[in-house]
Design a protein around this motif. Structure first.
Motif, mmCIF file in Angstrom:
data_model
loop_
_atom_site.group_PDB
_atom_site.id
_atom_site.type_symbol
_atom_site.label_atom_id
_atom_site.label_comp_id
_atom_site.label_asym_id
_atom_site.label_seq_id
_atom_site.Cartn_x
_atom_site.Cartn_y
_atom_site.Cartn_z
ATOM 1 N N PHE A 96 41.972 41.171 7.993
ATOM 2 C CA PHE A 96 42.167 42.096 9.106
ATOM 3 C C PHE A 96 42.292 43.538 8.617
ATOM 4 O O PHE A 96 41.825 44.468 9.274
ATOM 5 N N GLN A 97 42.886 43.704 7.456
ATOM 6 C CA GLN A 97 42.990 45.038 6.883
ATOM 7 C C GLN A 97 41.611 45.602 6.552
ATOM 8 O O GLN A 97 41.327 46.784 6.804
ATOM 9 N N LYS A 98 40.740 44.756 6.000
ATOM 10 C CA LYS A 98 39.389 45.210 5.651
ATOM 11 C C LYS A 98 38.581 45.534 6.900
ATOM 12 O O LYS A 98 37.806 46.494 6.907
ATOM 13 N N VAL A 99 38.740 44.730 7.946
ATOM 14 C CA VAL A 99 38.047 45.032 9.197
ATOM 15 C C VAL A 99 38.521 46.372 9.741
ATOM 16 O O VAL A 99 37.710 47.202 10.179
ATOM 17 N N MET A 106 28.892 42.696 12.522
ATOM 18 C CA MET A 106 29.568 41.418 12.314
ATOM 19 C C MET A 106 30.373 41.500 11.024
ATOM 20 O O MET A 106 29.811 41.677 9.949
ATOM 21 N N PHE A 107 31.671 41.381 11.146
ATOM 22 C CA PHE A 107 32.568 41.359 10.004
ATOM 23 C C PHE A 107 32.879 39.894 9.689
ATOM 24 O O PHE A 107 33.572 39.229 10.460
ATOM 25 N N TYR A 108 32.333 39.390 8.596
ATOM 26 C CA TYR A 108 32.484 37.966 8.314
ATOM 27 C C TYR A 108 33.052 37.732 6.912
ATOM 28 O O TYR A 108 32.973 38.605 6.035
ATOM 29 N N ALA A 109 33.597 36.541 6.730
ATOM 30 C CA ALA A 109 34.409 36.248 5.552
ATOM 31 C C ALA A 109 33.680 36.477 4.239
ATOM 32 O O ALA A 109 34.221 37.089 3.312
ATOM 33 N N GLN A 154 27.740 48.042 29.525
ATOM 34 C CA GLN A 154 27.095 48.948 30.462
ATOM 35 C C GLN A 154 28.112 49.799 31.228
ATOM 36 O O GLN A 154 27.777 50.898 31.692
ATOM 37 N N LYS A 155 29.337 49.298 31.348
ATOM 38 C CA LYS A 155 30.318 49.932 32.215
ATOM 39 C C LYS A 155 31.421 50.681 31.476
ATOM 40 O O LYS A 155 32.170 51.427 32.089
ATOM 41 N N ALA A 156 31.542 50.447 30.162
ATOM 42 C CA ALA A 156 32.649 51.055 29.428
ATOM 43 C C ALA A 156 32.157 51.647 28.116
ATOM 44 O O ALA A 156 31.121 51.244 27.583
ATOM 45 N N ASP A 157 32.925 52.592 27.611
ATOM 46 C CA ASP A 157 32.620 53.217 26.325
ATOM 47 C C ASP A 157 33.235 52.345 25.235
ATOM 48 O O ASP A 157 34.390 52.534 24.847
ATOM 49 N N VAL A 158 32.470 51.355 24.786
ATOM 50 C CA VAL A 158 33.004 50.362 23.856
ATOM 51 C C VAL A 158 32.050 50.131 22.691
ATOM 52 O O VAL A 158 30.850 50.405 22.763
ATOM 53 N N LYS A 159 32.612 49.614 21.621
ATOM 54 C CA LYS A 159 31.869 49.035 20.509
ATOM 55 C C LYS A 159 32.249 47.556 20.471
ATOM 56 O O LYS A 159 33.436 47.213 20.567
ATOM 57 N N ILE A 160 31.251 46.688 20.323
ATOM 58 C CA ILE A 160 31.463 45.245 20.397
ATOM 59 C C ILE A 160 31.164 44.636 19.035
ATOM 60 O O ILE A 160 30.075 44.848 18.480
ATOM 61 N N TYR A 161 32.122 43.874 18.499
ATOM 62 C CA TYR A 161 31.972 43.336 17.153
ATOM 63 C C TYR A 161 32.253 41.834 17.107
ATOM 64 O O TYR A 161 33.026 41.305 17.917
ATOM 65 N N LEU A 162 31.653 41.177 16.118
ATOM 66 C CA LEU A 162 31.989 39.803 15.769
ATOM 67 C C LEU A 162 32.916 39.815 14.569
ATOM 68 O O LEU A 162 32.709 40.585 13.623
ATOM 69 N N VAL A 163 33.942 38.977 14.605
ATOM 70 C CA VAL A 163 34.934 38.886 13.530
ATOM 71 C C VAL A 163 35.099 37.400 13.235
ATOM 72 O O VAL A 163 35.744 36.680 14.003
ATOM 73 N N THR A 164 34.536 36.915 12.121
ATOM 74 C CA THR A 164 34.336 35.478 11.997
ATOM 75 C C THR A 164 34.365 34.972 10.561
ATOM 76 O O THR A 164 34.025 35.714 9.633
ATOM 77 N N ASN A 165 34.754 33.727 10.398
ATOM 78 C CA ASN A 165 34.704 33.065 9.099
ATOM 79 C C ASN A 165 33.335 32.400 8.936
ATOM 80 O O ASN A 165 33.094 31.325 9.474
ATOM 81 N N GLN A 166 32.447 33.056 8.214
ATOM 82 C CA GLN A 166 31.099 32.543 7.954
ATOM 83 C C GLN A 166 30.707 32.813 6.509
ATOM 84 O O GLN A 166 31.155 33.796 5.914
ATOM 85 N N GLU A 167 29.842 31.932 5.970
ATOM 86 C CA GLU A 167 29.207 32.250 4.695
ATOM 87 C C GLU A 167 27.907 33.017 4.997
ATOM 88 O O GLU A 167 27.526 33.191 6.156
ATOM 89 N N HIS A 168 27.217 33.447 3.934
ATOM 90 C CA HIS A 168 26.124 34.395 4.135
ATOM 91 C C HIS A 168 24.944 33.844 4.933
ATOM 92 O O HIS A 168 24.404 34.539 5.806
#
Length: 209
Positions: A154-157, A138-141, A105-119
């Motif tokens: 990290f390169q793919k993210v 959500m960028f997941y494994a 609400q206060k900043a110009d941001v994009k918020i992401y999840l970066v996680t080791n998960q299966e589908h």
């Protein structure tokens, strides 16, 4: 616009593996009462080629179907057990999530999840737990075909994030993942408690606006 990246287990969701025993959340503590499976027996599942599952190379349902007979639990429906696991292994860090919502609400941001998960668990987190209502992606494994702390993850993210005007800020509870994020040029932070988010200089400055 700045990208803020968060790990899931141990950050957004309280983890079994937190270094402080008082903060550990044991989702399977009643699995023997509920399914007749000992925790130690079930935990063997995570030692048997789980890396193939989390990176999407093997279906978790197929793997579970093959595993359960080995612990004399072939009568249990794998999907029932997975649903039980997912529901009980998602105690969200509400203090952190409230802070993330305020930051949006206060900043110009994009918020992401970066996680080791299966589908399947990724789907549960995104849709059933409704993390999609807070995070932009959500960028997941299993989606990327590689897991943290592999540099390729990290390169793919970075490729999916696109050109950034500022370094992404990254919070993870694993030091190897933090180190890998720094190697990628991110501003990476070890997450132990919520203070690591709220006291981060950039975050604190924007929350105080």
């Amino acid at each position: 616009m700045r990208s803020i990246l968060f790990d899931v287990d141990g950050v957004v969701i309280h983890s079994l593996f937190h270094q402080d025993p008082a903060r550990q959340r044991v989702w399977s503590q009643h699995i023997e009462m509920d399914f007749g499976i000992s925790r130690d027996s079930f935990n063997e599942f995570f030692r048997l080629n789980y890396a193939e599952i989390v990176t999407g190379k093997t279906s978790i349902v197929t793997a579970m179907d093959a595993f359960l007979p080995n612990i004399n639990a072939g009568h249990i429906n794998s999907l029932d057990l997975l649903e039980y696991w997912f529901k009980n292994d998602t105690p969200v860090n509400r203090q952190l999530l409230d802070g993330i919502k305020k930051l949006k609400q206060k900043a110009d941001v994009k918020i992401y999840l970066v996680t080791n998960q299966e589908h399947l668990r990724a789907f549960y987190l995104w849709h059933d737990l409704k993390l999609s209502h807070i995070f932009d992606d959500m960028f997941y494994a299993a989606r990327l075909g590689v897991a943290k702390p592999d540099p390729a993850f990290f390169q793919k993210v970075d490729q999916l994030l696109g050109l950034q005007s500022e370094k992404p800020i990254f919070f993870d509870d694993g030091q190897k993942n933090v180190d890998a994020g720094n190697q990628q040029g991110w501003e990476s932070n070890l997450f132990v408690t919520e203070k690591d988010f709220f006291e981060h200089p950039w975050v604190k400055k924007h929350l105080e606006r």
